[in-house]
Design a protein around this motif. Structure first.
Motif, PDB file in Angstrom:
ATOM      1  N   ALA A  21      87.862  23.533 -51.215  1.00  0.00           N
ATOM      2  CA  ALA A  21      86.712  22.078 -50.790  1.00  0.00           C
ATOM      3  C   ALA A  21      87.051  20.986 -50.878  1.00  0.00           C
ATOM      4  O   ALA A  21      86.668  19.634 -50.158  1.00  0.00           O
ATOM      5  CB  ALA A  21      85.677  22.790 -50.563  1.00  0.00           C
ATOM      6  N   LYS A  65      87.635  18.021 -48.833  1.00  0.00           N
ATOM      7  CA  LYS A  65      86.607  16.881 -48.152  1.00  0.00           C
ATOM      8  C   LYS A  65      87.625  15.635 -48.686  1.00  0.00           C
ATOM      9  O   LYS A  65      86.413  14.121 -49.598  1.00  0.00           O
ATOM     10  CB  LYS A  65      85.808  17.343 -48.750  1.00  0.00           C
ATOM     11  CG  LYS A  65      84.620  18.042 -48.632  1.00  0.00           C
ATOM     12  CD  LYS A  65      84.410  18.198 -46.749  1.00  0.00           C
ATOM     13  CE  LYS A  65      83.091  17.071 -47.421  1.00  0.00           C
ATOM     14  NZ  LYS A  65      82.994  17.271 -46.204  1.00  0.00           N
ATOM     15  N   ASN A 111      80.709  20.188 -50.010  1.00  0.00           N
ATOM     16  CA  ASN A 111      80.500  19.785 -48.541  1.00  0.00           C
ATOM     17  C   ASN A 111      78.997  18.564 -47.993  1.00  0.00           C
ATOM     18  O   ASN A 111      79.356  18.454 -47.056  1.00  0.00           O
ATOM     19  CB  ASN A 111      80.398  21.005 -47.830  1.00  0.00           C
ATOM     20  CG  ASN A 111      80.993  21.132 -46.230  1.00  0.00           C
ATOM     21  OD1 ASN A 111      81.276  20.225 -45.859  1.00  0.00           O
ATOM     22  ND2 ASN A 111      79.269  21.234 -45.556  1.00  0.00           N
ATOM     23  N   ILE A 163      85.092  16.176 -41.953  1.00  0.00           N
ATOM     24  CA  ILE A 163      85.112  17.409 -42.017  1.00  0.00           C
ATOM     25  C   ILE A 163      83.946  17.903 -42.550  1.00  0.00           C
ATOM     26  O   ILE A 163      83.351  17.669 -43.460  1.00  0.00           O
ATOM     27  CB  ILE A 163      85.976  17.637 -42.646  1.00  0.00           C
ATOM     28  CG1 ILE A 163      87.466  17.329 -42.373  1.00  0.00           C
ATOM     29  CG2 ILE A 163      85.469  19.360 -43.279  1.00  0.00           C
ATOM     30  CD1 ILE A 163      89.143  17.681 -43.249  1.00  0.00           C
ATOM     31  N   LEU A 167      81.726  21.570 -43.320  1.00  0.00           N
ATOM     32  CA  LEU A 167      82.553  22.629 -43.691  1.00  0.00           C
ATOM     33  C   LEU A 167      80.943  24.181 -43.274  1.00  0.00           C
ATOM     34  O   LEU A 167      81.184  25.567 -42.911  1.00  0.00           O
ATOM     35  CB  LEU A 167      82.657  22.635 -44.674  1.00  0.00           C
ATOM     36  CG  LEU A 167      84.034  22.359 -45.453  1.00  0.00           C
ATOM     37  CD1 LEU A 167      84.379  22.446 -46.869  1.00  0.00           C
ATOM     38  CD2 LEU A 167      84.689  23.111 -44.515  1.00  0.00           C
ATOM     39  N   THR A 199      85.603  26.358 -41.218  1.00  0.00           N
ATOM     40  CA  THR A 199      84.279  26.031 -41.738  1.00  0.00           C
ATOM     41  C   THR A 199      84.267  26.738 -43.621  1.00  0.00           C
ATOM     42  O   THR A 199      85.250  27.531 -43.431  1.00  0.00           O
ATOM     43  CB  THR A 199      82.978  27.191 -40.679  1.00  0.00           C
ATOM     44  OG1 THR A 199      83.628  28.277 -40.799  1.00  0.00           O
ATOM     45  CG2 THR A 199      83.326  26.562 -39.594  1.00  0.00           C
ATOM     46  N   GLU A 200      83.625  26.818 -43.869  1.00  0.00           N
ATOM     47  CA  GLU A 200      82.909  27.782 -45.087  1.00  0.00           C
ATOM     48  C   GLU A 200      83.520  29.093 -45.409  1.00  0.00           C
ATOM     49  O   GLU A 200      83.801  29.455 -46.712  1.00  0.00           O
ATOM     50  CB  GLU A 200      81.609  27.241 -45.731  1.00  0.00           C
ATOM     51  CG  GLU A 200      81.301  28.269 -47.430  1.00  0.00           C
ATOM     52  CD  GLU A 200      80.386  27.546 -47.546  1.00  0.00           C
ATOM     53  OE1 GLU A 200      79.687  27.035 -48.081  1.00  0.00           O
ATOM     54  OE2 GLU A 200      79.328  28.791 -46.915  1.00  0.00           O
TER      55      GLU A 200
END
Length: 365
Positions: A55, A59, A180, A193, A195, A279-280
């Motif tokens: 992440a 990011k 995020n 972006i 997530l 996505t996450e």
């Protein structure tokens, strides 16, 4: 909170609950967003810490949030850092590398002998990094500085505030959401972006919930089970839910194939767990699946089949993320992963022999 891993009554694995649960926000009385104020302390072997690394990269926060990497070997005193360099040139290099991205991962795909690598190896940027903030020797020093009476396990990841010298958060799922949240957007150029898009959040949370309990933590419940009955129950459960993921990805792939055509490059550009974007949910599943064949199959005895042989659509999804996204590939260090599990869990692997295979650790796309 108990330091015990398994319930003595039934041999079932019990995971510790994280205890530092603050957030970073412009409205927080203490923890406000700032450049180079916050640092991530991680293990490259740990799937929970790996989530936050991915992440951080996705990011574009590598130059905003610093990074400290513990040694891959977890001994009786917990995670340790490499020795802090004494000469100024090494110190400057250390701080530069730590802020800008971490340790060298260029050799992680090579199949090479592990026997010559001692548990106390001290190879800068290969085995880990020093702690440039406090020059601590152990991760536990961070916990004890934050809470002198802390008596639970000293886990990664840790999100650390260098201004107040305390832990902000040590729960990986919450650190993911902090990274995020957009609180650091003023410090980065690319803020596109997201997530956890609002329209997909309910689906992401639902997916994460059953994947966490049955796959992410499921392999640990199988691997650390201390009774045959408990092990057999948990390993079957892992594969039942891998079957569920496989069916989900199969349906998604066939729908994309129908939409874009069987040979279209568009398929892999939309081949994700939830919706048609990264996505996450992909991050949290990836860190378990990428470790499955190299570690969990043999070390945790999750060996009913492998990802590469038993789950073609999960395997395609995994290779697509690894080979087509630097944030996944460059944060995945198979040497740390394999050495950590096989050398640190001596109750499972008392001889600490690290298997050379599978070869390759991950197949080409």
């Amino acid at each position: 909170m108990s330091k015990q891993w398994a319930d003595p009554k039934d041999g079932a694995f019990k995971r510790q609950v994280s205890s530092f649960r603050e957030i970073i926000s412009p409205n927080h009385p203490i923890y406000k967003p700032a450049m180079n104020r916050y640092w991530l302390y991680v293990s490259l072997a740990c799937p929970w810490a790996h989530r936050t690394l991915i992440a951080r990269s996705l990011k574009h926060l590598n130059s905003v949030i610093g990074l400290v990497v513990v040694h891959w070997h977890l001994d009786s005193n917990g995670w340790r850092f490499l020795k802090y360099p004494t000469d100024k040139a090494s110190i400057d290099e250390n701080i530069y590398h730590t802020i800008s991205g971490g340790i060298d991962n260029s050799q992680s795909l090579e199949i090479k002998p592990f026997a010559s690598i001692p548990n106390d190896s001290d190879r800068l940027w290969i085995d880990g990094t020093p702690d440039p903030l406090n020059q601590f020797q152990r991760l536990k020093d961070l916990y004890l500085k934050s809470e002198p009476g802390y008596d639970a396990r000293f886990t990664v990841p840790v999100l650390w505030d260098s201004q107040t010298n305390t832990i902000v958060n040590n729960e990986s799922s919450e650190i993911l959401r902090i990274l995020n949240s957009g609180v650091f957007d003023e410090f980065v150029k690319d803020t596109t972006i997201d997530l956890v898009p609002r329209e997909l959040e309910t689906q992401i949370d639902e997916f994460n919930s059953w994947v966490y309990d049955n796959i992410n933590n499921g392999v640990y419940k199988a691997g650390f089970a201390e009774s045959a009955i408990e092990y057999e129950k948990e390993v079957k459960n892992v594969f039942e839910h891998l079957d569920r993921v496989e069916q989900l990805f199969k349906n998604k792939y066939l729908a994309l194939e129908k939409k874009y055509g069987p040979d279209s490059k568009e398929i892999l550009q939309h081949f994700y767990a939830i919706g048609d974007q990264l996505t996450e949910a992909d991050i949290r599943l990836y860190t378990t699946i990428v470790r499955f064949d190299p570690v969990y199959v043999q070390h945790f005895k999750c060996n009913l089949t492998t990802i590469r042989d038993g789950y073609p659509y999960v395997h395609l999804w995994l290779r697509n993320l690894y080979w087509n996204n630097d944030s996944f590939r460059l944060t995945t260090n198979f040497n740390h992963i394999k050495l950590h599990y096989t050398r640190s869990h001596t109750r499972i692997n008392p001889l600490s022999i690290t298997p050379l295979g599978p070869n390759p650790h991950i197949k080409p796309l």
